[in-house]
Enzyme design. Sequence first.
Site, short mmCIF file in Angstrom:
data_model
loop_
_atom_site.label_atom_id
_atom_site.label_comp_id
_atom_site.label_asym_id
_atom_site.label_seq_id
_atom_site.Cartn_x
_atom_site.Cartn_y
_atom_site.Cartn_z
N ASP A 18 0.89 -1.18 0.00
CA ASP A 18 0.00 0.00 0.00
C ASP A 18 0.92 1.22 0.00
OD1 ASP A 18 -2.38 1.61 0.34
OD2 ASP A 18 -1.89 1.82 2.46
N SER A 19 0.30 2.41 -0.08
CA SER A 19 1.10 3.63 -0.01
C SER A 19 1.60 3.88 1.42
CB SER A 19 0.26 4.82 -0.46
OG SER A 19 -0.88 4.94 0.38
N CYS A 81 -4.30 -1.61 -1.79
CA CYS A 81 -4.50 -0.18 -2.01
C CYS A 81 -5.55 -0.06 -3.12
CB CYS A 81 -3.18 0.44 -2.46
SG CYS A 81 -3.33 2.13 -3.06
N GLU A 160 -2.62 8.76 8.68
CA GLU A 160 -1.16 8.60 8.77
C GLU A 160 -0.60 9.41 9.95
OE1 GLU A 160 1.20 6.78 6.92
OE2 GLU A 160 -0.39 5.76 5.80
N HIS A 194 -7.09 2.74 4.12
CA HIS A 194 -6.86 3.52 5.35
C HIS A 194 -8.15 3.70 6.17
CE1 HIS A 194 -3.04 4.69 3.48
NE2 HIS A 194 -2.69 5.28 4.60
N1 DGL Z 1 -4.73 3.22 1.06
C1 DGL Z 1 -4.77 3.59 -0.29
C2 DGL Z 1 -6.04 3.28 -1.00
O1 DGL Z 1 -6.68 2.31 -0.64
C3 DGL Z 1 -4.02 4.79 -0.75
C4 DGL Z 1 -4.25 6.07 -0.07
C5 DGL Z 1 -3.36 7.15 -0.64
O2 DGL Z 1 -2.15 6.97 -0.63
O3 DGL Z 1 -3.91 8.14 -1.11
O4 DGL Z 1 -6.41 3.90 -1.96
#
Ligand code: DGL
Length: 277
Positions: A18-19, A81, A160, A194
């Site tokens: 993920d990010s 993600c 975060e 998230h």
């Molecule tokens: N957790 C991620 C998602 O499901 C990425 C969130 C992000 O980096 O903007 O899209």
Amino acid sequence: MKGVVINMINTAPIGVFDSGVGGLTVVKEIMNQIPGESIIYFGDTARLPYGSKSRETVTRYTRQIVRFLISKDVKAIVVACNTASAFALETVKGEVDIPMIGVVKPGAKVAAETTKNGRIGVIGTEGTIQSGIYSEILSKTNPKVEVFGKACPLFVPLVEEGLIDDPVTREMARRYIGVLLDKQIDTLVLGCTHYPLIRNTIRQVVGDNINLVNPAYETAKSLAEVLERYGLNNDLRPKNNHRFYVSDGADKFKKFANTILPCEVMETKDINIEELG
Ligand code: DGL
């Protein structure tokens, strides 16, 4: 194009990325549902957020991370993600020879199957909402549904920063989700990994009558099915040998991960993902 050509041993780990910390909501479900598997996690904390970036950039990041995970001999990859699942999964999965799954399909499927009034809200990053992927899959699964999307760009930085149960997060949830409540939705998909981390705050805003769908649960179920299908499941139940990597801020990540996961995160390493090409 390669497609899936399995030649892996069952004890090999699962790659998950993920990010940032969001993908840990998926890791938690994998650990609960298929505890025999070990995990190699990568959080791209140096380049977060993905949600405001272009399809091309997210696809380039995804390729780099997939290359890194394959260098660790993973037997399957979970794109934990939504943004990368929306923008890059279809392209990159054709370039590798191990199974690769994302989070969008499993979550969309359960939402389409469980809605009673056919009115489904989806919250996610700008990229995920603009891609239209949820509407596409939801209406394919159930042509009668009406889908209302809402991008919530401030949720990822709030999570975060650890502002999980905080008045600022609550106020933002009211503003973002209020417009969906006006549409009489009965189901709300948490379309960013998230968001399950602020599920209690979201629940306070939507009340008790809306079904919150967390695609992490369905994704872990899909992973179990894929491993079974390819004869890749590991029944040896290895002890905590999960490994965690990030592109920045390993200590901060480790502290956060230890508040989310059911096992102790012993070590998190910083790596320079750009160096890998
Ligand atoms: N957790 C991620 C998602 O499901 C990425 C969130 C992000 O980096 O903007 O899209």
